[in-house]
Scaffold this motif. Sequence first.
Motif, PDB file in Angstrom:
ATOM      1  N   ARG A  32      25.369 -56.027  92.694  1.00  0.00           N
ATOM      2  CA  ARG A  32      24.754 -54.700  92.785  1.00  0.00           C
ATOM      3  C   ARG A  32      23.441 -54.710  92.009  1.00  0.00           C
TER       4      ARG A  32
ATOM      5  N   PRO B 260      23.507 -49.826  97.667  1.00  0.00           N
ATOM      6  CA  PRO B 260      23.361 -51.242  98.025  1.00  0.00           C
ATOM      7  C   PRO B 260      24.323 -52.137  97.250  1.00  0.00           C
ATOM      8  N   ARG B 261      24.929 -53.041  98.008  1.00  0.00           N
ATOM      9  CA  ARG B 261      25.922 -53.959  97.433  1.00  0.00           C
ATOM     10  C   ARG B 261      26.053 -55.166  98.338  1.00  0.00           C
TER      11      ARG B 261
ATOM     12  N   ARG C 200      25.522 -54.226 102.237  1.00  0.00           N
ATOM     13  CA  ARG C 200      25.502 -52.766 102.354  1.00  0.00           C
ATOM     14  C   ARG C 200      24.197 -52.266 101.749  1.00  0.00           C
ATOM     15  N   ASN C 201      23.366 -51.634 102.563  1.00  0.00           N
ATOM     16  CA  ASN C 201      22.099 -51.079 102.117  1.00  0.00           C
ATOM     17  C   ASN C 201      22.220 -49.568 101.965  1.00  0.00           C
TER      18      ASN C 201
ATOM     19  N   THR D 136      25.843 -50.891 106.963  1.00  0.00           N
ATOM     20  CA  THR D 136      26.537 -52.050 106.399  1.00  0.00           C
ATOM     21  C   THR D 136      26.604 -53.128 107.458  1.00  0.00           C
TER      22      THR D 136
ATOM     23  N   TRP E 168      12.842 -57.111  97.496  1.00  0.00           N
ATOM     24  CA  TRP E 168      14.242 -57.531  97.462  1.00  0.00           C
ATOM     25  C   TRP E 168      14.417 -58.770  98.328  1.00  0.00           C
TER      26      TRP E 168
ATOM     27  N   MET F 120      19.136 -55.140  99.884  1.00  0.00           N
ATOM     28  CA  MET F 120      18.586 -54.275  98.848  1.00  0.00           C
ATOM     29  C   MET F 120      19.366 -54.325  97.553  1.00  0.00           C
ATOM     30  N   ALA F 121      20.514 -54.983  97.556  1.00  0.00           N
ATOM     31  CA  ALA F 121      21.297 -55.106  96.326  1.00  0.00           C
ATOM     32  C   ALA F 121      20.701 -56.115  95.360  1.00  0.00           C
TER      33      ALA F 121
END
Length: 204
Positions: free
Chosen positions: A4, A68-69, A80-81, A85, A104, A118-119
């Motif tokens: 994250r 984000p992750r 996941r943004n 996802t 990113w 984006m994570a």
Amino acid sequence: MVIRPRRVRVVCWVLAPLVAIFFAVLGAVLRGPVNNAPTAGVFQPGDQIAMGVLGLLAAGAILLFTRPRVVADTQSIEVRNVLGTHHLPWAVVRRIVFERGNPWVSLELEDDDLLAVMAVQAADKEHAVAAVRTLRALHAAARGTGVQDTGARDTAAEHARDAAAGHAGARDADARDAAAGHAGARDAGARDTAPSRPADGPAK
């Protein structure tokens, strides 16, 4: 593994409550006639409630940036943004891109598309560099040892770009200082030894 972002999460979790509180206070203060003019407009309890709801919506929109992750293992990667996802097997990922100037990380897919991750953000510096190297290790493990062996030089180049994206300039400055020190030492040594050469000429 789960990745994250760090800085943006801290900023969002601090900013969202402040925005909600601001709108709540604003709704509580703005009541009755505006500018003491009965015909100019009056804030009713419904308006105050709407102001509070608006603050909650604004805070929720800010917290979207904490979504984000990345969840990855040796089989696949889930990205996941803020919106959306994507779950992808490593087989469709050509390489992981993280270059200077990029906000990113991105995944370069086999169909030449780019998927933002984006994570893993450049603002996180060392944390982002470590995350990229871990993702590349998982990607290489999923592709097999043959890919690791044939792509060793490419991997080394990518690691260098990672370091530049995370903390560019530090190693260059050290290298310049070291080079200047060595050059100065060589020049000084040359000046010290130069006068001793004519002393061996024939004596009369």
